[in-house]
Design a protein around this motif. Structure first.
Motif, PDB file in Angstrom:
ATOM      1  N   LEU A  54      86.485  54.808  33.238  1.00  0.00           N
ATOM      2  CA  LEU A  54      86.058  53.875  34.706  1.00  0.00           C
ATOM      3  C   LEU A  54      86.301  52.974  33.804  1.00  0.00           C
ATOM      4  O   LEU A  54      86.567  51.886  34.249  1.00  0.00           O
ATOM      5  N   LEU A  55      86.535  52.569  33.376  1.00  0.00           N
ATOM      6  CA  LEU A  55      86.376  50.657  32.206  1.00  0.00           C
ATOM      7  C   LEU A  55      88.377  50.964  32.337  1.00  0.00           C
ATOM      8  O   LEU A  55      88.807  49.880  32.214  1.00  0.00           O
ATOM      9  N   LYS A  56      89.043  51.779  32.189  1.00  0.00           N
ATOM     10  CA  LYS A  56      90.308  51.786  32.111  1.00  0.00           C
ATOM     11  C   LYS A  56      91.279  51.617  33.260  1.00  0.00           C
ATOM     12  O   LYS A  56      92.174  51.358  33.228  1.00  0.00           O
ATOM     13  N   GLY A  57      90.377  52.161  34.229  1.00  0.00           N
ATOM     14  CA  GLY A  57      90.623  51.766  36.035  1.00  0.00           C
ATOM     15  C   GLY A  57      90.460  50.395  35.974  1.00  0.00           C
ATOM     16  O   GLY A  57      90.051  49.750  35.272  1.00  0.00           O
ATOM     17  N   THR A  58      91.402  51.026  37.320  1.00  0.00           N
ATOM     18  CA  THR A  58      90.327  49.744  38.152  1.00  0.00           C
ATOM     19  C   THR A  58      89.536  50.077  39.270  1.00  0.00           C
ATOM     20  O   THR A  58      89.672  50.844  40.326  1.00  0.00           O
ATOM     21  N   TYR A  59      88.566  49.474  38.771  1.00  0.00           N
ATOM     22  CA  TYR A  59      87.103  50.167  39.677  1.00  0.00           C
ATOM     23  C   TYR A  59      86.309  49.381  40.384  1.00  0.00           C
ATOM     24  O   TYR A  59      86.581  48.085  38.979  1.00  0.00           O
ATOM     25  N   VAL A  60      85.393  49.470  41.322  1.00  0.00           N
ATOM     26  CA  VAL A  60      84.090  48.747  41.879  1.00  0.00           C
ATOM     27  C   VAL A  60      83.640  49.328  42.319  1.00  0.00           C
ATOM     28  O   VAL A  60      83.040  50.827  42.859  1.00  0.00           O
ATOM     29  N   ILE A  61      81.963  49.307  42.181  1.00  0.00           N
ATOM     30  CA  ILE A  61      80.472  49.697  42.762  1.00  0.00           C
ATOM     31  C   ILE A  61      80.434  49.088  43.962  1.00  0.00           C
ATOM     32  O   ILE A  61      80.486  47.608  44.072  1.00  0.00           O
ATOM     33  N   ASP A  62      80.603  50.016  45.300  1.00  0.00           N
ATOM     34  CA  ASP A  62      80.254  49.463  46.775  1.00  0.00           C
ATOM     35  C   ASP A  62      79.020  49.122  47.518  1.00  0.00           C
ATOM     36  O   ASP A  62      79.081  50.586  47.414  1.00  0.00           O
ATOM     37  N   VAL A  63      78.108  48.547  47.663  1.00  0.00           N
ATOM     38  CA  VAL A  63      76.901  49.095  48.302  1.00  0.00           C
ATOM     39  C   VAL A  63      77.459  48.752  49.594  1.00  0.00           C
ATOM     40  O   VAL A  63      77.427  47.493  50.200  1.00  0.00           O
ATOM     41  N   HIS A  64      76.902  49.674  50.514  1.00  0.00           N
ATOM     42  CA  HIS A  64      77.427  49.428  52.076  1.00  0.00           C
ATOM     43  C   HIS A  64      75.941  49.023  53.052  1.00  0.00           C
ATOM     44  O   HIS A  64      74.689  48.937  52.269  1.00  0.00           O
ATOM     45  N   THR A 100      67.996  53.867  54.348  1.00  0.00           N
ATOM     46  CA  THR A 100      69.407  54.276  52.961  1.00  0.00           C
ATOM     47  C   THR A 100      70.802  53.589  53.337  1.00  0.00           C
ATOM     48  O   THR A 100      70.929  53.222  54.467  1.00  0.00           O
ATOM     49  N   GLN A 101      71.044  53.362  51.430  1.00  0.00           N
ATOM     50  CA  GLN A 101      72.465  52.910  52.007  1.00  0.00           C
ATOM     51  C   GLN A 101      73.216  53.432  51.219  1.00  0.00           C
ATOM     52  O   GLN A 101      73.050  53.515  50.048  1.00  0.00           O
ATOM     53  N   PRO A 102      74.829  53.861  51.647  1.00  0.00           N
ATOM     54  CA  PRO A 102      75.224  54.546  51.277  1.00  0.00           C
ATOM     55  C   PRO A 102      75.617  53.777  49.872  1.00  0.00           C
ATOM     56  O   PRO A 102      76.025  52.671  49.710  1.00  0.00           O
ATOM     57  N   ILE A 103      76.275  54.185  49.250  1.00  0.00           N
ATOM     58  CA  ILE A 103      77.181  53.981  47.806  1.00  0.00           C
ATOM     59  C   ILE A 103      78.582  54.318  46.921  1.00  0.00           C
ATOM     60  O   ILE A 103      77.406  55.197  47.165  1.00  0.00           O
ATOM     61  N   HIS A 104      79.427  53.612  46.748  1.00  0.00           N
ATOM     62  CA  HIS A 104      80.638  54.656  46.082  1.00  0.00           C
ATOM     63  C   HIS A 104      80.968  53.837  44.742  1.00  0.00           C
ATOM     64  O   HIS A 104      81.023  52.249  44.668  1.00  0.00           O
ATOM     65  N   ILE A 105      82.025  54.592  43.866  1.00  0.00           N
ATOM     66  CA  ILE A 105      82.657  54.037  43.218  1.00  0.00           C
ATOM     67  C   ILE A 105      83.940  53.599  43.896  1.00  0.00           C
ATOM     68  O   ILE A 105      84.447  55.192  44.519  1.00  0.00           O
ATOM     69  N   HIS A 106      85.161  52.783  44.470  1.00  0.00           N
ATOM     70  CA  HIS A 106      86.378  52.664  44.722  1.00  0.00           C
ATOM     71  C   HIS A 106      87.386  52.392  43.404  1.00  0.00           C
ATOM     72  O   HIS A 106      86.862  51.731  42.803  1.00  0.00           O
ATOM     73  N   THR A 107      88.688  52.868  44.130  1.00  0.00           N
ATOM     74  CA  THR A 107      90.079  51.826  43.001  1.00  0.00           C
ATOM     75  C   THR A 107      89.825  50.602  43.925  1.00  0.00           C
ATOM     76  O   THR A 107      89.679  50.633  45.317  1.00  0.00           O
ATOM     77  N   GLY A 108      90.293  49.635  43.081  1.00  0.00           N
ATOM     78  CA  GLY A 108      90.624  48.462  43.579  1.00  0.00           C
ATOM     79  C   GLY A 108      90.053  47.387  43.165  1.00  0.00           C
ATOM     80  O   GLY A 108      89.328  47.818  41.902  1.00  0.00           O
ATOM     81  N   THR A 109      89.683  46.035  43.893  1.00  0.00           N
ATOM     82  CA  THR A 109      88.804  45.133  43.082  1.00  0.00           C
ATOM     83  C   THR A 109      87.708  44.864  44.424  1.00  0.00           C
ATOM     84  O   THR A 109      88.294  45.427  45.337  1.00  0.00           O
ATOM     85  N   CYS A 110      87.228  44.341  44.397  1.00  0.00           N
ATOM     86  CA  CYS A 110      86.143  43.217  45.327  1.00  0.00           C
ATOM     87  C   CYS A 110      86.221  43.182  46.449  1.00  0.00           C
ATOM     88  O   CYS A 110      85.880  43.057  47.728  1.00  0.00           O
ATOM     89  N   ALA A 111      87.580  42.316  46.546  1.00  0.00           N
ATOM     90  CA  ALA A 111      87.799  41.311  47.133  1.00  0.00           C
ATOM     91  C   ALA A 111      88.930  42.643  48.012  1.00  0.00           C
ATOM     92  O   ALA A 111      89.780  41.750  49.381  1.00  0.00           O
ATOM     93  N   LYS A 112      89.664  43.654  47.690  1.00  0.00           N
ATOM     94  CA  LYS A 112      90.195  44.025  48.015  1.00  0.00           C
ATOM     95  C   LYS A 112      90.075  46.149  47.715  1.00  0.00           C
ATOM     96  O   LYS A 112      90.703  46.089  46.984  1.00  0.00           O
TER      97      LYS A 112
END
Length: 131
Positions: free
Chosen positions: A102-112, A61-73
């Protein structure tokens, strides 16, 4: 008075319609080995359904989340936790939000990479409307 309420309701619907009802994002590989994939976000009456498909699909399994920010930070504390990716796929419905939120904010989907290596990201996508 009824006309005014109807006009406000119509404007609210028009504003809500300014966002797409479905959005497909490309998850870009990060770090080595990195794993590309897609995330499809779909507006449902009660929330947003997110379907993730990973090309590499590690065993386990791989954890996956929505984080605030950008892929770089990004903020390392997840805003929303999605269902872990198992054999390359994950489906989650987040209640009480809209795709517009979600589109109004600054969010990314990140896979660990894994629960054991949670700080290592293998894929990321910014939640933005394609241009």
């Amino acid at each position: 008075m009824a006309f005014g309420a109807a006009m406000i309701a119509a404007l609210a619907c028009a504003a809500a319609g300014a966002y797409p009802s479905t959005l497909t994002l490309r998850l870009y590989a990060q770090n080595r080995p990195g794993e590309p994939g897609t995330a499809t976000l779909e507006q449902l009456p009660a929330g947003v359904k997110i379907v993730v498909k990973m090309a590499g699909g590690q065993n386990g399994t791989q954890p996956i989340h929505i984080h605030t920010g950008t892929c770089a930070k990004l903020n390392p504390v997840p805003r929303y936790t999605l269902t872990n990716i198992v054999h390359g796929s994950s489906t989650t419905t987040i209640s009480g939000i809209t795709l517009g939120d979600l589109l109004k904010g600054t969010y990314v989907i990140d896979v660990h990479e894994s629960s054991a290596d949670i700080k290592r990201y293998v894929a990321c996508a910014a939640i933005v409307t394609p241009k």
